[in-house]
Design an enzyme around this catalytic site. Structure first.
Site, mmCIF file in Angstrom:
data_model
loop_
_atom_site.group_PDB
_atom_site.id
_atom_site.type_symbol
_atom_site.label_atom_id
_atom_site.label_comp_id
_atom_site.label_asym_id
_atom_site.label_seq_id
_atom_site.Cartn_x
_atom_site.Cartn_y
_atom_site.Cartn_z
ATOM 1 N N ASP A 7 -11.129 2.964 4.150
ATOM 2 C CA ASP A 7 -11.417 1.522 4.104
ATOM 3 C C ASP A 7 -12.926 1.269 3.992
ATOM 4 O O ASP A 7 -13.348 0.141 3.717
ATOM 5 C CB ASP A 7 -10.947 0.894 5.424
ATOM 6 C CG ASP A 7 -9.847 -0.133 5.215
ATOM 7 O OD1 ASP A 7 -9.614 -0.531 4.065
ATOM 8 O OD2 ASP A 7 -9.245 -0.526 6.225
ATOM 9 N N LYS B 284 0.841 -1.208 0.000
ATOM 10 C CA LYS B 284 0.000 0.000 0.000
ATOM 11 C C LYS B 284 0.874 1.256 0.000
ATOM 12 O O LYS B 284 0.603 2.213 -0.737
ATOM 13 C CB LYS B 284 -0.931 -0.006 1.233
ATOM 14 C CG LYS B 284 -2.061 -1.022 1.101
ATOM 15 C CD LYS B 284 -2.816 -1.270 2.407
ATOM 16 C CE LYS B 284 -3.813 -2.409 2.197
ATOM 17 N NZ LYS B 284 -4.492 -2.861 3.419
ATOM 18 N N GLN C 87 -4.585 -1.442 9.647
ATOM 19 C CA GLN C 87 -4.509 -2.763 9.027
ATOM 20 C C GLN C 87 -5.128 -3.807 9.966
ATOM 21 O O GLN C 87 -4.859 -3.825 11.169
ATOM 22 C CB GLN C 87 -3.033 -3.099 8.729
ATOM 23 C CG GLN C 87 -2.818 -4.391 7.983
ATOM 24 C CD GLN C 87 -3.373 -4.366 6.541
ATOM 25 O OE1 GLN C 87 -3.482 -3.309 5.919
ATOM 26 N NE2 GLN C 87 -3.724 -5.528 6.030
HETATM 27 N N1 GUN Z 1 -6.530 -6.728 6.081
HETATM 28 C C1 GUN Z 1 -6.775 -7.456 4.967
HETATM 29 N N2 GUN Z 1 -7.481 -6.731 4.081
HETATM 30 C C2 GUN Z 1 -7.686 -5.522 4.638
HETATM 31 C C3 GUN Z 1 -8.352 -4.333 4.199
HETATM 32 O O1 GUN Z 1 -8.915 -4.245 3.100
HETATM 33 N N3 GUN Z 1 -8.342 -3.297 5.075
HETATM 34 C C4 GUN Z 1 -7.731 -3.381 6.282
HETATM 35 N N4 GUN Z 1 -7.782 -2.303 7.085
HETATM 36 N N5 GUN Z 1 -7.116 -4.450 6.719
HETATM 37 C C5 GUN Z 1 -7.088 -5.516 5.902
#
Ligand code: GUN
Length: 286
Positions: free
Chosen positions: A120, A53, A97
């Site tokens: 998100d 990311k 995350q």
């Molecule tokens: N962990 C796995 N996929 C995601 C996601 O799309 N967002 C977040 N915040 N954590 C994740």
């Protein structure tokens, strides 16, 4: 006959190029889009996702910061950090995350993020906005899948769709988006007694079950569209999804590979959400 492969890596490049173009425009006006990513603990998969990311931000001209905290970090300190980021005018998106270590209340943490910075799309207010048909920030994976379906010109109105998995971040919002697009949607999950009964009549199957190779060729109607959201590492070190790819590709009409399918689209949509948060903040600045 072999299914048409849908290249998420290529499609995500289009999304990222659009983000880069609009981010540069905004930056020229004095507002560079900014994303804060918070990682708590040392889950190896999460570390890789976070790194991807941050790298994607750099490539698209989005400013990013990444906070890494040990698994012993307290919820009170995490909430204080989120509060500071909520007030920070250089940060337009905040992503914590997941999963968090077990002593955190996931809902409390997510709802501490300002709904305006919830890129998100998991805050209760944004989840509610999606439910009421007026979405603001869509969760990135389902948004990425919808973008892929649009790029593939898959007609959804009146179609029969099955979503396997009912998580808050993928399965549930995916089902709502397909419903909104006019599909008749069945949501299957761990307690579904006869999964194949649903999948065999589906024109579209989105698999987000977290179970390697759950969807086999016998469960798929010829020419169906199969979208694989899963990602797993097999014993021999390779990556695979929730779909038995080699067998299902012989039956399906369209299929997304793992890697190189939905994953890159998720990151593309995160960048797009961050850009849109920044554009909105700029437009409504005091
Ligand atoms: N962990 C796995 N996929 C995601 C996601 O799309 N967002 C977040 N915040 N954590 C994740």
């Amino acid at each position: 006959m072999s299914a048409t492969l849908t290249n998420g890596t290529l499609l995500s490049k289009t999304v990222r190029a659009e983000v880069a173009r609009r981010a540069a425009q905004l930056a020229a006006q004095g507002c560079r889009p900014g994303l804060a990513v918070i990682l708590v603990g040392d889950d190896p998969a999460s570390s890789i996702y976070v790194r991807n990311k941050i790298n994607a931000c750099q490539e698209s001209g989005v400013h990013s910061i990444c906070d890494r905290y040990p698994a012993t970090f307290t919820e009170a300190r995490l909430l204080a950090r989120i509060d500071a980021l909520n007030q920070d005018p250089t940060i337009h998106g905040i992503l914590v995350q997941l999963p968090l270590p077990s002593h955190f209340n996931r809902r409390t943490v997510i709802n501490a993020i300002s709904p305006d910075k919830d890129v998100d799309g998991l805050h209760t207010m944004n989840a509610g906005a999606l439910m009421s048909g007026a979405p603001r920030f869509l969760p990135c994976t389902p948004a990425g899948v919808m973008r892929m379906l649009a790029a593939m010109h898959i007609p959804l109105e009146g179609s029969q769709a099955v979503v396997i998995g009912c998580s808050e971040s993928v399965g549930k919002p995916m089902a709502l988006l397909l419903l909104e697009a006019g599909a008749t949607v069945a949501v299957c999950h761990r307690q579904t007694r006869d999964l194949a009964l649903y999948t065999r009549s589906a024109e579209l199957i989105v698999v987000a079950a977290g179970h390697p190779k759950l969807l086999t060729a016998e469960m798929v109607k010829p020419d169906a569209v199969v979208i694989d959201v899963g990602i797993h590492r097999t014993a021999d070190g390779k990556l695979c999804g929730d779909v038995d790819f080699d067998a299902v590709r012989k039956v399906a009409g369209f299929i997304t590979p793992v890697p190189g399918g939905v994953g890159p689209m998720t990151i593309g949509m995160l960048l797009m959400n961050t850009l849109q948060a920044a554009e909105y903040a700029f437009k409504t600045r005091p």
